[in-house]
Design a protein around this motif. Structure first.
Motif, PDB file in Angstrom:
ATOM      1  N   ALA A  60     -18.417 -27.424 -38.392  1.00  0.00           N
ATOM      2  CA  ALA A  60     -19.067 -28.548 -38.165  1.00  0.00           C
ATOM      3  C   ALA A  60     -19.694 -28.464 -39.755  1.00  0.00           C
ATOM      4  O   ALA A  60     -20.152 -30.079 -39.946  1.00  0.00           O
ATOM      5  N   VAL A  61     -20.432 -28.247 -40.163  1.00  0.00           N
ATOM      6  CA  VAL A  61     -20.670 -28.104 -42.323  1.00  0.00           C
ATOM      7  C   VAL A  61     -19.438 -28.516 -42.300  1.00  0.00           C
ATOM      8  O   VAL A  61     -19.626 -29.793 -43.239  1.00  0.00           O
ATOM      9  N   GLU A  62     -18.609 -28.204 -42.888  1.00  0.00           N
ATOM     10  CA  GLU A  62     -17.840 -29.358 -43.609  1.00  0.00           C
ATOM     11  C   GLU A  62     -16.837 -29.908 -43.323  1.00  0.00           C
ATOM     12  O   GLU A  62     -17.185 -30.888 -44.018  1.00  0.00           O
ATOM     13  N   ARG A  63     -16.830 -30.571 -41.314  1.00  0.00           N
ATOM     14  CA  ARG A  63     -17.137 -31.569 -41.152  1.00  0.00           C
ATOM     15  C   ARG A  63     -17.950 -32.707 -42.009  1.00  0.00           C
ATOM     16  O   ARG A  63     -17.797 -33.822 -41.698  1.00  0.00           O
ATOM     17  N   ASP A  64     -19.168 -32.351 -41.545  1.00  0.00           N
ATOM     18  CA  ASP A  64     -20.173 -33.055 -42.037  1.00  0.00           C
ATOM     19  C   ASP A  64     -20.258 -33.386 -43.287  1.00  0.00           C
ATOM     20  O   ASP A  64     -19.987 -34.691 -43.226  1.00  0.00           O
ATOM     21  N   LEU A  65     -20.327 -32.150 -44.183  1.00  0.00           N
ATOM     22  CA  LEU A  65     -20.833 -32.990 -45.319  1.00  0.00           C
ATOM     23  C   LEU A  65     -18.702 -33.695 -46.183  1.00  0.00           C
ATOM     24  O   LEU A  65     -19.045 -34.161 -46.532  1.00  0.00           O
ATOM     25  N   ALA A  66     -17.672 -33.965 -45.197  1.00  0.00           N
ATOM     26  CA  ALA A  66     -16.369 -34.484 -45.473  1.00  0.00           C
ATOM     27  C   ALA A  66     -16.471 -35.862 -44.925  1.00  0.00           C
ATOM     28  O   ALA A  66     -16.432 -36.681 -46.062  1.00  0.00           O
ATOM     29  N   GLU A  67     -17.163 -35.828 -43.980  1.00  0.00           N
ATOM     30  CA  GLU A  67     -17.808 -37.649 -44.220  1.00  0.00           C
ATOM     31  C   GLU A  67     -18.204 -38.087 -44.629  1.00  0.00           C
ATOM     32  O   GLU A  67     -18.583 -39.293 -44.911  1.00  0.00           O
ATOM     33  N   ALA A  68     -19.247 -37.309 -45.026  1.00  0.00           N
ATOM     34  CA  ALA A  68     -20.038 -37.981 -46.292  1.00  0.00           C
ATOM     35  C   ALA A  68     -19.538 -38.429 -46.778  1.00  0.00           C
ATOM     36  O   ALA A  68     -20.267 -39.204 -47.429  1.00  0.00           O
ATOM     37  N   ARG A  69     -19.210 -37.350 -47.608  1.00  0.00           N
ATOM     38  CA  ARG A  69     -18.055 -37.982 -48.617  1.00  0.00           C
ATOM     39  C   ARG A  69     -17.572 -39.174 -48.306  1.00  0.00           C
ATOM     40  O   ARG A  69     -16.977 -39.909 -49.104  1.00  0.00           O
ATOM     41  N   ARG A  70     -16.493 -38.402 -47.274  1.00  0.00           N
ATOM     42  CA  ARG A  70     -15.561 -39.720 -46.791  1.00  0.00           C
ATOM     43  C   ARG A  70     -16.292 -41.048 -47.026  1.00  0.00           C
ATOM     44  O   ARG A  70     -16.094 -42.286 -47.806  1.00  0.00           O
ATOM     45  N   ARG A  71     -18.606 -41.538 -46.859  1.00  0.00           N
ATOM     46  CA  ARG A  71     -18.681 -42.382 -46.828  1.00  0.00           C
ATOM     47  C   ARG A  71     -19.002 -43.024 -48.160  1.00  0.00           C
ATOM     48  O   ARG A  71     -21.115 -43.234 -48.188  1.00  0.00           O
ATOM     49  N   GLY A  72     -18.633 -41.685 -49.019  1.00  0.00           N
ATOM     50  CA  GLY A  72     -19.136 -42.252 -50.593  1.00  0.00           C
ATOM     51  C   GLY A  72     -20.544 -41.384 -50.954  1.00  0.00           C
ATOM     52  O   GLY A  72     -21.311 -41.450 -51.570  1.00  0.00           O
ATOM     53  N   GLY A  73     -20.787 -40.563 -50.452  1.00  0.00           N
ATOM     54  CA  GLY A  73     -22.246 -39.309 -50.227  1.00  0.00           C
ATOM     55  C   GLY A  73     -23.460 -40.339 -49.277  1.00  0.00           C
ATOM     56  O   GLY A  73     -24.233 -39.827 -49.621  1.00  0.00           O
ATOM     57  N   VAL A  74     -22.806 -41.167 -48.596  1.00  0.00           N
ATOM     58  CA  VAL A  74     -24.317 -41.074 -47.355  1.00  0.00           C
ATOM     59  C   VAL A  74     -24.099 -40.855 -46.475  1.00  0.00           C
ATOM     60  O   VAL A  74     -23.461 -40.919 -45.705  1.00  0.00           O
ATOM     61  N   SER A  75     -25.503 -40.268 -46.431  1.00  0.00           N
ATOM     62  CA  SER A  75     -25.763 -38.863 -44.964  1.00  0.00           C
ATOM     63  C   SER A  75     -25.787 -39.833 -43.673  1.00  0.00           C
ATOM     64  O   SER A  75     -25.843 -41.103 -44.027  1.00  0.00           O
ATOM     65  N   ASP A  76     -26.140 -38.904 -42.657  1.00  0.00           N
ATOM     66  CA  ASP A  76     -26.181 -39.677 -41.758  1.00  0.00           C
ATOM     67  C   ASP A  76     -27.464 -40.383 -41.289  1.00  0.00           C
ATOM     68  O   ASP A  76     -27.238 -41.671 -40.915  1.00  0.00           O
ATOM     69  N   ALA A  77     -28.218 -39.880 -41.796  1.00  0.00           N
ATOM     70  CA  ALA A  77     -30.168 -40.332 -41.851  1.00  0.00           C
ATOM     71  C   ALA A  77     -29.771 -41.476 -42.584  1.00  0.00           C
ATOM     72  O   ALA A  77     -30.217 -42.569 -42.380  1.00  0.00           O
ATOM     73  N   ASP A  78     -29.097 -41.444 -44.183  1.00  0.00           N
ATOM     74  CA  ASP A  78     -29.031 -42.840 -44.285  1.00  0.00           C
ATOM     75  C   ASP A  78     -28.307 -43.463 -43.821  1.00  0.00           C
ATOM     76  O   ASP A  78     -29.182 -45.495 -43.782  1.00  0.00           O
ATOM     77  N   ALA A  79     -26.663 -43.460 -43.126  1.00  0.00           N
ATOM     78  CA  ALA A  79     -26.180 -44.195 -42.497  1.00  0.00           C
ATOM     79  C   ALA A  79     -27.065 -44.655 -41.211  1.00  0.00           C
ATOM     80  O   ALA A  79     -27.272 -46.866 -40.919  1.00  0.00           O
ATOM     81  N   GLU A  80     -28.346 -43.862 -40.794  1.00  0.00           N
ATOM     82  CA  GLU A  80     -28.854 -44.426 -39.954  1.00  0.00           C
ATOM     83  C   GLU A  80     -30.260 -45.604 -40.410  1.00  0.00           C
ATOM     84  O   GLU A  80     -30.357 -46.911 -39.276  1.00  0.00           O
ATOM     85  N   ALA A  81     -30.214 -45.438 -41.273  1.00  0.00           N
ATOM     86  CA  ALA A  81     -31.650 -45.939 -41.820  1.00  0.00           C
ATOM     87  C   ALA A  81     -30.956 -47.538 -42.338  1.00  0.00           C
ATOM     88  O   ALA A  81     -31.543 -48.369 -41.940  1.00  0.00           O
ATOM     89  N   LEU A  82     -29.669 -47.520 -42.771  1.00  0.00           N
ATOM     90  CA  LEU A  82     -29.262 -49.027 -43.035  1.00  0.00           C
ATOM     91  C   LEU A  82     -28.464 -49.147 -41.751  1.00  0.00           C
ATOM     92  O   LEU A  82     -29.196 -50.960 -41.535  1.00  0.00           O
ATOM     93  N   ALA A  83     -28.283 -49.051 -41.468  1.00  0.00           N
ATOM     94  CA  ALA A  83     -28.594 -49.889 -40.058  1.00  0.00           C
ATOM     95  C   ALA A  83     -29.755 -50.434 -39.724  1.00  0.00           C
ATOM     96  O   ALA A  83     -29.050 -51.689 -38.841  1.00  0.00           O
ATOM     97  N   GLY A  84     -30.355 -50.012 -39.168  1.00  0.00           N
ATOM     98  CA  GLY A  84     -31.708 -50.319 -38.752  1.00  0.00           C
ATOM     99  C   GLY A  84     -31.550 -51.209 -39.581  1.00  0.00           C
ATOM    100  O   GLY A  84     -33.279 -52.881 -39.277  1.00  0.00           O
TER     101      GLY A  84
END
Length: 181
Positions: A60-84
Motif C-alpha cells: 500500500a505504501v509503494e502504491r501510494d508513493l507511485a500514485e503521488a509520483r504519477r501526479r507529479g508529486g501531489v499528495s492525497d492531502a494536496d489533491a484534496e486541498a486543491l479540490a477545495g
C-alpha cells in the motif's frame, strides 16, 4: 556526517541508492529512503514501523508513493486541498497523460549508459534535506549517532509526499515520537 550513522542508518541510505538504481531514477529521493526503511530489520526504525503497523502495509505504501509520483508529486492531502479550490488534479493528470503519455508528470528517468561523476547516483535536494534533518533530530534528542529512527523521524517531520503517505498509514511524526519514547 556519514561516520555518525549507525549500521542501520547506513543500510537505509545504501538501500535507497539501490532502489534509485533499480528504478533508473536520476537521483536518490526521499521516496527511496522510505522504501529502504521498510526493508530494515532489527533496528529502532524497523521496530517503530512494525509497532505502528506500517511494516505490514508495504504494498500500500509503494502504491501510494507511485500514485503521488504519477501526479507529479501531489499528495492525497494536496489533491484534496486543491479540490477545495476547484482544481481537479486527476483531470490535469489525465490530460497530461493523454497528451504526453502515461506517467508524463512522474519525472524523467535516468538515461541508460549515462556516467555520473565518481560513479555515484546523486541525492535529490529533498533526500539531502531528510538526512540533514535526521542529524538535527539526533542532536535535539541528545544522541551522538544518527540511526534509522532519526531518518524516520525526519521523513515524518518534513512536508511532502513521504510524510503524508507514512501518516496515512499510521506513522505520523507524533506516533513515531510516541513509540520511540
Amino acid at each position: 556526517m556519514f561516520e555518525r550513522f549507525t549500521q542501520g542508518a547506513r543500510d537505509v541510505v545504501e538501500g535507497a541508492v539501490l532502489y534509485a538504481e533499480l528504478r533508473e531514477a536520476p537521483t536518490v529521493t526521499a521516496e527511496h529512503l522510505v522504501l529502504a526503511l521498510l526493508d530494515a530489520e532489527g533496528t529502532k526504525g524497523a521496530f517503530v514501523l512494525r509497532a505502528l503497523g506500517v511494516a505490514g502495509q508495504r504494498d500500500a505504501v509503494e502504491r501510494d508513493l507511485a500514485e503521488a509520483r504519477r501526479r507529479g508529486g501531489v499528495s492525497d492531502a494536496d489533491a484534496e486541498a486543491l479540490a477545495g479550490l476547484g482544481v481537479d488534479v486527476e483531470a490535469i493528470v489525465a490530460r497530461a497523460e493523454q497528451e504526453h503519455g502515461a506517467g508524463a508528470l512522474a519525472g524523467r528517468k535516468a538515461r541508460r549508459g549515462r556516467r555520473r561523476f565518481g560513479g555515484h547516483r546523486p541525492f535529490a535536494r529533498e533526500s539531502k534535506g531528510v538526512l540533514e534533518t535526521a542529524l538535527k533530530v539526533a542532536v535535539g534528542r541528545g544522541d551522538r549517532f544518527i540511526g534509522d529512527e532519526h531518518v524516520l523521524l525526519a521523513l515524518t517531520a518534513r512536508p511532502g509526499v513521504p510524510r503524508d503517505v507514512l501518516a496515512d498509514r499510521g506513522a505520523s511524526h507524533d506516533a513515531v515520537t510516541r513509540v520511540l519514547g
